[in-house]
Design an enzyme around this catalytic site. Sequence first.
Site, PDB file in Angstrom:
ATOM      1  N   GLN A  82       0.850  -1.199   0.000  1.00 51.18           N
ATOM      2  CA  GLN A  82       0.000   0.000   0.000  1.00 51.18           C
ATOM      3  C   GLN A  82       0.879   1.240   0.000  1.00 51.18           C
ATOM      4  O   GLN A  82       0.389   2.355  -0.089  1.00 51.18           O
ATOM      5  CB  GLN A  82      -0.885   0.018   1.264  1.00 51.18           C
ATOM      6  CG  GLN A  82      -1.780  -1.200   1.386  1.00 51.18           C
ATOM      7  CD  GLN A  82      -2.362  -1.322   2.795  1.00 51.18           C
ATOM      8  OE1 GLN A  82      -3.381  -0.695   3.105  1.00 51.18           O
ATOM      9  NE2 GLN A  82      -1.741  -2.112   3.643  1.00 51.18           N
ATOM     10  N   ASP A  85       6.003   4.907  -1.472  1.00 50.44           N
ATOM     11  CA  ASP A  85       7.357   5.464  -1.349  1.00 50.44           C
ATOM     12  C   ASP A  85       8.416   4.792  -2.214  1.00 50.44           C
ATOM     13  O   ASP A  85       9.553   5.284  -2.302  1.00 50.44           O
ATOM     14  CB  ASP A  85       7.793   5.468   0.128  1.00 50.44           C
ATOM     15  CG  ASP A  85       7.755   4.075   0.776  1.00 50.44           C
ATOM     16  OD1 ASP A  85       7.988   3.076   0.069  1.00 50.44           O
ATOM     17  OD2 ASP A  85       7.499   4.002   1.993  1.00 50.44           O
ATOM     18  N   HIS A 100      -1.785   1.389  -4.078  1.00 54.37           N
ATOM     19  CA  HIS A 100      -2.188   2.795  -3.940  1.00 54.37           C
ATOM     20  C   HIS A 100      -1.350   3.737  -4.794  1.00 54.37           C
ATOM     21  O   HIS A 100      -1.223   4.913  -4.496  1.00 54.37           O
ATOM     22  CB  HIS A 100      -2.163   3.201  -2.459  1.00 54.37           C
ATOM     23  CG  HIS A 100      -3.197   2.471  -1.635  1.00 54.37           C
ATOM     24  ND1 HIS A 100      -3.146   2.365  -0.264  1.00 54.37           N
ATOM     25  CD2 HIS A 100      -4.312   1.794  -2.024  1.00 54.37           C
ATOM     26  CE1 HIS A 100      -4.191   1.668   0.154  1.00 54.37           C
ATOM     27  NE2 HIS A 100      -4.909   1.296  -0.886  1.00 54.37           N
ATOM     28  N   CYS A 111      -4.987  14.174 -19.728  1.00 51.29           N
ATOM     29  CA  CYS A 111      -4.646  13.184 -20.759  1.00 51.29           C
ATOM     30  C   CYS A 111      -3.980  11.940 -20.172  1.00 51.29           C
ATOM     31  O   CYS A 111      -3.741  10.962 -20.874  1.00 51.29           O
ATOM     32  CB  CYS A 111      -3.745  13.794 -21.831  1.00 51.29           C
ATOM     33  SG  CYS A 111      -2.054  14.087 -21.284  1.00 51.29           S
ATOM     34  N   CYS A 136      -1.279  19.263 -23.362  1.00 50.16           N
ATOM     35  CA  CYS A 136      -2.704  19.526 -23.165  1.00 50.16           C
ATOM     36  C   CYS A 136      -2.961  20.573 -22.102  1.00 50.16           C
ATOM     37  O   CYS A 136      -4.050  21.119 -22.017  1.00 50.16           O
ATOM     38  CB  CYS A 136      -3.435  18.228 -22.851  1.00 50.16           C
ATOM     39  SG  CYS A 136      -3.343  17.743 -21.142  1.00 50.16           S
ATOM     40  N   GLY A 173       3.284  -4.454   8.859  1.00 45.34           N
ATOM     41  CA  GLY A 173       3.272  -3.000   8.981  1.00 45.34           C
ATOM     42  C   GLY A 173       2.035  -2.305   8.467  1.00 45.34           C
ATOM     43  O   GLY A 173       2.113  -1.174   8.016  1.00 45.34           O
ATOM     44  N   THR A 174       0.890  -2.971   8.564  1.00 48.88           N
ATOM     45  CA  THR A 174      -0.347  -2.289   8.163  1.00 48.88           C
ATOM     46  C   THR A 174      -1.408  -2.428   9.250  1.00 48.88           C
ATOM     47  O   THR A 174      -1.504  -3.468   9.893  1.00 48.88           O
ATOM     48  CB  THR A 174      -0.891  -2.807   6.813  1.00 48.88           C
ATOM     49  OG1 THR A 174      -2.133  -2.137   6.529  1.00 48.88           O
ATOM     50  CG2 THR A 174      -1.117  -4.306   6.782  1.00 48.88           C
ATOM     51  N   GLU A 201       1.974  -3.721  17.145  1.00 47.86           N
ATOM     52  CA  GLU A 201       0.661  -3.490  17.762  1.00 47.86           C
ATOM     53  C   GLU A 201      -0.365  -4.466  17.197  1.00 47.86           C
ATOM     54  O   GLU A 201      -0.234  -4.906  16.070  1.00 47.86           O
ATOM     55  CB  GLU A 201       0.160  -2.067  17.442  1.00 47.86           C
ATOM     56  CG  GLU A 201       1.135  -0.947  17.714  1.00 47.86           C
ATOM     57  CD  GLU A 201       1.332  -0.673  19.192  1.00 47.86           C
ATOM     58  OE1 GLU A 201       0.453  -1.058  19.989  1.00 47.86           O
ATOM     59  OE2 GLU A 201       2.377  -0.090  19.541  1.00 47.86           O
ATOM     60  N   ALA A 217       9.146  -4.561  11.900  1.00 51.36           N
ATOM     61  CA  ALA A 217       9.453  -5.315  10.678  1.00 51.36           C
ATOM     62  C   ALA A 217      10.963  -5.460  10.461  1.00 51.36           C
ATOM     63  O   ALA A 217      11.431  -6.502   9.996  1.00 51.36           O
ATOM     64  CB  ALA A 217       8.817  -4.609   9.481  1.00 51.36           C
TER      65      ALA A 217
END
Length: 237
Positions: A82, A85, A100, A111, A136, A173-174, A201, A217
Amino acid sequence: MLTGAGVSAESGLGTFRGADGLWNRVNVEDYATPEAFHRRPAEVWRWYAERWRRMQAAAPNAGHQALVRWEGLFPSYLLVTQNIDGLHQRAGSRAVVELHGTLRRARCVSCGASVEMHIALTLPGEPPRCSGGEACGGFLRPDVVWFGEMLPAGAMERAVESAEAGDVFLVAGTSGTVFPAAGLIEVARRAGALVIEVNPEETAMSGLAHLRFAEPAGAALPRLTEEILEWRNRSRG
Ligand code: BV8
Ligand code: ZN
């Protein structure tokens, strides 16, 4: 596998939710929606330009690096992230799906022409105007997925396919709160995969995990990878 902002936390990039989260400092609706860009294009552009600078200054960490090894370990391995970076790719991962989108590129709202962000940021205007072949003149926007927008064509399909196909589904990590990305964990679980969560967590998705490593992680992923490699070597005798 599925990664989120927590995997980049040890590279110095902030996460979104939680005590120091980005969304505690600014309103999502003011920056990460198409309506926000429509209303305040300059502010939104500057905010993402600043995040791009931080991202450029950051380096992949031990967690990103460990995951590069998984490509050679599992033939059907796909890293679904997600994160916008690009740190997984900078670490060397190639089989990556960016659900994402990415902040490494900008694209024209009219365009669709794509421009590398480091080039877009040298153009005049906040946001700069499209100066592609057709010139454009449309605004350039970050090539990320905002709330209420569709994911890039084919990205979710590839992610679902890999979640259904693998024996192991690693989630790292999500917070597991943004959909449809978070739904992949349930897809994998239903398809019979062993679900492993790496997160210091508890999360909205912890209940779906068979195995949890309540650690950063950068510590858990290298160790897990070493253990898999050792097991591989042993089983090859
Ligand atoms: C869509 C890119 C179809 C830009 C992001 C109700 C109302 C309105 C909308 C909805 C709704 N219900 C569902 C929706 C849909 C919505 C959604 O899910 N909303 C949620 C919030 C309810 N989803 C969408 O809109 C998606 N599109 O559905 O399209 C559609 C279209 C039109 C109309 C209808 C349907 C598109 C969502 C994309 C949003 N874009 N980012 C940008 O970054 O600026 S989202 C944002 O959250 C992040 O960028 C990231 O991509 C995503 C997930 O966050 P996480 O990565 O999980 O980060 P978080 O901070 O939450 O958690 C970090 C975790 O790391 C924590 O658990 C922490 O403990 C852990 N951690 C910390 N340190 C470490 C660590 N872990 C390991 N190691 C460490 N060291
Ligand atoms: Zn254009």
